[in-house]
Scaffold this motif. Sequence first.
Motif, PDB file in Angstrom:
ATOM      1  N   GLY A  69       0.955  -1.345  -0.051  1.00 33.97           N
ATOM      2  CA  GLY A  69      -0.524   0.044  -0.149  1.00 33.97           C
ATOM      3  C   GLY A  69       0.904   1.210   0.224  1.00 33.97           C
ATOM      4  O   GLY A  69       0.374   2.325   0.255  1.00 33.97           O
ATOM      5  N   ALA A  70       2.663   1.190  -0.401  1.00 31.94           N
ATOM      6  CA  ALA A  70       3.094   2.183  -0.123  1.00 31.94           C
ATOM      7  C   ALA A  70       2.872   3.307  -1.141  1.00 31.94           C
ATOM      8  O   ALA A  70       2.707   2.927  -2.452  1.00 31.94           O
ATOM      9  CB  ALA A  70       4.600   1.905  -0.568  1.00 31.94           C
ATOM     10  N   ILE A  72       4.016   5.199  -4.148  1.00 32.29           N
ATOM     11  CA  ILE A  72       5.178   5.232  -4.404  1.00 32.29           C
ATOM     12  C   ILE A  72       4.928   6.020  -6.308  1.00 32.29           C
ATOM     13  O   ILE A  72       4.234   6.157  -6.993  1.00 32.29           O
ATOM     14  CB  ILE A  72       6.200   3.826  -5.405  1.00 32.29           C
ATOM     15  CG1 ILE A  72       5.815   3.446  -4.547  1.00 32.29           C
ATOM     16  CG2 ILE A  72       6.871   3.989  -6.078  1.00 32.29           C
ATOM     17  CD1 ILE A  72       6.089   1.490  -4.543  1.00 32.29           C
ATOM     18  N   TYR A  73       5.402   7.400  -6.489  1.00 33.77           N
ATOM     19  CA  TYR A  73       5.283   8.624  -7.543  1.00 33.77           C
ATOM     20  C   TYR A  73       5.877   7.468  -9.088  1.00 33.77           C
ATOM     21  O   TYR A  73       7.099   6.749  -9.116  1.00 33.77           O
ATOM     22  CB  TYR A  73       6.345   9.375  -7.625  1.00 33.77           C
ATOM     23  CG  TYR A  73       6.529   9.923  -8.834  1.00 33.77           C
ATOM     24  CD1 TYR A  73       5.676  10.664  -9.311  1.00 33.77           C
ATOM     25  CD2 TYR A  73       8.389  10.215  -9.727  1.00 33.77           C
ATOM     26  CE1 TYR A  73       5.357  11.405 -10.341  1.00 33.77           C
ATOM     27  CE2 TYR A  73       7.612  10.654 -11.130  1.00 33.77           C
ATOM     28  CZ  TYR A  73       7.036  11.188 -10.950  1.00 33.77           C
ATOM     29  OH  TYR A  73       6.677  12.080 -12.748  1.00 33.77           O
ATOM     30  N   GLY A  74       4.646   7.606 -10.231  1.00 38.13           N
ATOM     31  CA  GLY A  74       5.116   7.644 -11.045  1.00 38.13           C
ATOM     32  C   GLY A  74       5.233   5.793 -11.241  1.00 38.13           C
ATOM     33  O   GLY A  74       4.762   4.893 -12.287  1.00 38.13           O
ATOM     34  N   VAL A  75       4.438   5.064 -10.206  1.00 35.90           N
ATOM     35  CA  VAL A  75       3.952   3.434  -9.938  1.00 35.90           C
ATOM     36  C   VAL A  75       2.274   3.315  -9.432  1.00 35.90           C
ATOM     37  O   VAL A  75       1.410   2.724 -10.614  1.00 35.90           O
ATOM     38  CB  VAL A  75       4.825   3.096  -9.515  1.00 35.90           C
ATOM     39  CG1 VAL A  75       4.604   1.167  -8.930  1.00 35.90           C
ATOM     40  CG2 VAL A  75       6.494   2.395  -9.334  1.00 35.90           C
ATOM     41  N   ASN A  76       2.167   4.032  -8.190  1.00 35.50           N
ATOM     42  CA  ASN A  76       0.594   4.290  -8.905  1.00 35.50           C
ATOM     43  C   ASN A  76       0.151   5.476  -8.186  1.00 35.50           C
ATOM     44  O   ASN A  76      -0.643   6.248  -7.373  1.00 35.50           O
ATOM     45  CB  ASN A  76       0.088   3.648  -7.507  1.00 35.50           C
ATOM     46  CG  ASN A  76       1.175   3.889  -5.779  1.00 35.50           C
ATOM     47  OD1 ASN A  76       2.038   4.404  -6.330  1.00 35.50           O
ATOM     48  ND2 ASN A  76       0.351   2.842  -4.963  1.00 35.50           N
ATOM     49  N   THR A  77       0.904   6.353  -8.929  1.00 35.84           N
ATOM     50  CA  THR A  77      -0.152   7.861  -8.496  1.00 35.84           C
ATOM     51  C   THR A  77       0.673   8.606  -9.974  1.00 35.84           C
ATOM     52  O   THR A  77       1.368   8.415 -11.062  1.00 35.84           O
ATOM     53  CB  THR A  77       1.740   8.734  -7.999  1.00 35.84           C
ATOM     54  OG1 THR A  77       2.817   9.098  -8.110  1.00 35.84           O
ATOM     55  CG2 THR A  77       1.613   8.704  -6.490  1.00 35.84           C
ATOM     56  N   GLY A  78      -0.473   9.869 -10.861  1.00 40.62           N
ATOM     57  CA  GLY A  78       0.336  10.416 -12.038  1.00 40.62           C
ATOM     58  C   GLY A  78       1.974  10.856 -12.056  1.00 40.62           C
ATOM     59  O   GLY A  78       2.704  10.848 -10.987  1.00 40.62           O
ATOM     60  N   TYR A  79       2.232  11.479 -13.206  1.00 45.22           N
ATOM     61  CA  TYR A  79       3.464  11.971 -13.656  1.00 45.22           C
ATOM     62  C   TYR A  79       3.683  13.392 -13.570  1.00 45.22           C
ATOM     63  O   TYR A  79       2.458  13.908 -13.603  1.00 45.22           O
ATOM     64  CB  TYR A  79       3.599  11.362 -15.408  1.00 45.22           C
ATOM     65  CG  TYR A  79       3.795   9.952 -15.016  1.00 45.22           C
ATOM     66  CD1 TYR A  79       4.448   9.233 -14.424  1.00 45.22           C
ATOM     67  CD2 TYR A  79       3.328   9.017 -15.782  1.00 45.22           C
ATOM     68  CE1 TYR A  79       4.911   7.430 -14.699  1.00 45.22           C
ATOM     69  CE2 TYR A  79       2.996   7.830 -16.289  1.00 45.22           C
ATOM     70  CZ  TYR A  79       3.691   7.453 -15.400  1.00 45.22           C
ATOM     71  OH  TYR A  79       3.779   5.782 -16.073  1.00 45.22           O
ATOM     72  N   ALA A  82       1.015  15.692 -11.377  1.00 45.80           N
ATOM     73  CA  ALA A  82      -0.319  14.956 -11.212  1.00 45.80           C
ATOM     74  C   ALA A  82       0.625  14.722 -10.735  1.00 45.80           C
ATOM     75  O   ALA A  82      -0.540  13.265 -10.323  1.00 45.80           O
ATOM     76  CB  ALA A  82      -0.527  14.151 -12.711  1.00 45.80           C
ATOM     77  N   CYS A  83       1.640  14.783  -9.390  1.00 49.29           N
ATOM     78  CA  CYS A  83       1.685  12.848  -8.896  1.00 49.29           C
ATOM     79  C   CYS A  83       1.123  12.752  -7.454  1.00 49.29           C
ATOM     80  O   CYS A  83       1.253  12.125  -6.521  1.00 49.29           O
ATOM     81  CB  CYS A  83       3.670  13.564  -7.722  1.00 49.29           C
ATOM     82  SG  CYS A  83       3.467  14.768  -7.281  1.00 49.29           S
ATOM     83  N   GLN A  84       0.124  14.167  -7.308  1.00 54.80           N
ATOM     84  CA  GLN A  84      -1.221  13.790  -6.020  1.00 54.80           C
ATOM     85  C   GLN A  84      -2.229  12.968  -6.730  1.00 54.80           C
ATOM     86  O   GLN A  84      -2.943  12.935  -5.527  1.00 54.80           O
ATOM     87  CB  GLN A  84      -0.942  15.304  -5.554  1.00 54.80           C
ATOM     88  CG  GLN A  84      -0.126  16.657  -4.810  1.00 54.80           C
ATOM     89  CD  GLN A  84      -0.402  17.358  -4.786  1.00 54.80           C
ATOM     90  OE1 GLN A  84      -1.347  17.784  -3.668  1.00 54.80           O
ATOM     91  NE2 GLN A  84       0.239  18.969  -4.434  1.00 54.80           N
ATOM     92  N   VAL A  85      -2.369  12.799  -8.098  1.00 49.38           N
ATOM     93  CA  VAL A  85      -3.643  12.045  -8.287  1.00 49.38           C
ATOM     94  C   VAL A  85      -2.975  10.923  -8.169  1.00 49.38           C
ATOM     95  O   VAL A  85      -2.294   9.385  -8.838  1.00 49.38           O
ATOM     96  CB  VAL A  85      -3.138  11.714  -9.547  1.00 49.38           C
ATOM     97  CG1 VAL A  85      -4.928  11.045 -10.268  1.00 49.38           C
ATOM     98  CG2 VAL A  85      -3.933  13.515  -9.660  1.00 49.38           C
ATOM     99  N   SER A  86      -3.810   9.624  -7.496  1.00 48.70           N
ATOM    100  CA  SER A  86      -4.092   8.212  -6.932  1.00 48.70           C
ATOM    101  C   SER A  86      -4.262   6.697  -8.246  1.00 48.70           C
ATOM    102  O   SER A  86      -4.961   8.256  -8.912  1.00 48.70           O
ATOM    103  CB  SER A  86      -4.542   7.716  -6.169  1.00 48.70           C
ATOM    104  OG  SER A  86      -4.050   8.913  -4.592  1.00 48.70           O
TER     105      SER A  86
END
Length: 532
Positions: A69-70, A72-79, A82-86
């Motif tokens: 559930g970690a 991780i930027y660019g893995v389960n977030t936007g780029y 948009a890094c705050q987009v899950s």
Amino acid sequence: MAEHDLNVPAQVNAPAQRLGVVIGNRHLTIEDVVAIARDQQPVSLCADAAWRDRIERGAQFLCQRLAEGATIYGVNTGYGDACQVSVPMALVEALPLQLTRYHGCGMGRHLEPAETLAVVAARLNSLAHGYSGVRYVLLQRLADLINHRILPRIPAEGSVGASGDLTPLSYVAATLVGERDVLFNNHVQPAAGVWHQIGHSPITLAPKEGLALMNGTAVMTGLACLAYARAEQLIRLSSRLTALATVALDGRAAHFHPTIFAAKPHAGQAEVAGWIRADLADWDDASAHRVQDRYSIRCAPHVIGVARDAQSWIRRDIENELNSANDNPLVDPDAQEILHGGNFYGGHIAFAMDALKTAVANLADLMDRQFALLVDDKFNNGLPRNLSGATAERAPINHGFKAVQISSSAWTAEALKHTMPASVFSRSTEAHNQDKVSMGTIAARDCLRVLELTEQVAAAHTLATVQAVRLRCQLDPYTQVPAPVQAFVERISAMSAFVSEDRPLEADLRTLTLAIERGLLTNADNQQEMPA
């Protein structure tokens, strides 16, 4: 000189008996990259089991943290911004492919084959450091691109060189998944079909693998490796041409006396003077017509030496970048950490390329000034105007190297124009997330253009100095031409005949420019064939 003028082998499989350049668990050099790109050496991945295990553990640890559930930027977030987009777990597997697709917006010329191979080698070596969370199979497929000469069609323009070379590297990532076109067997073909031709299927990118492929400095670094090698060749050639010009102008070898350079101890400057002295061995300048030659002769080691001395730190910075993990985030399977940072920033390459292009443009200017002395009968100590080799009866209608010197001046001016530093033109992009960027890829492309122009100047100057030495010997049959100079004159004369009557010299210039780019004039023992 465009790489498409060189023959790219139509070999489907790399020679099995050649180990080539080993990638992984070792320091890669500029010469290694050049061997892959220019000499078309194959690559092999390190055979060390511990190294391979670390690569696999990185990918496994990333998946473990994702399952826990970690965020991780660019893995389960936007780029980017948009890094705050899950990104929901149901879409995590689709995310890498989306990254490759929306970055497919490059423009400009496509990178030449050697440039493309250098880029892929640089990206492979970075991922092989084991901090990128990618699988071993991804490294294998990148090695396949090199060994089978599957060359992604990479547009040169579209990177600001900070969040990695995202747009150009998307074409590498797209090739691995079987999308877009590649150059294979000298034909542009769809990537998917080429993978099937060599017995593989396109891969499906695992979490972070799209980002790991694209979020790095491989384009600017690969191009920088090629630029460095070409600059080194020009440094040596401009030194030799200074020796020829000294002989042709009946100048003074004393300007290169070792005590002069011991008194001002820049190591590269002294080394250049030593090369010129070696080429002028046994040159007797006692009867020289001037106490001091003009600056473009007398100060040539001081001009060329700047570039030679700069090579040390430029090599250091290029090879540090080449041997770095330069994507984000970094995955450390040993410390069990995922680290978010900015190693994709290409500032060191940007500054190195800005400096190198300036040093190389100064070589162009030096050679053009020497050329100007040779063709001007007010300054060339008795040589014919414009270095014309025509008989007295034909002299009024022959103009020798007049137009070639004008063209040389044009190429020099354009090279000098390109020395504006790219690194100071940072632009805020991507909703001010990428608000300070390196422009490293633009700097590298600028440097390659300056090199191309300077190689043309060097080709013109080479033809002119060889003509001038031959004319000097005609004027004074007792002229003692040092052996290294004479050997060089004979070598060039075999490629381009003495200009006794005006003729178009474009073909001679193109042949010689290609030879200079390939480094065939900078090693007296080089037995490679000259280009036809």
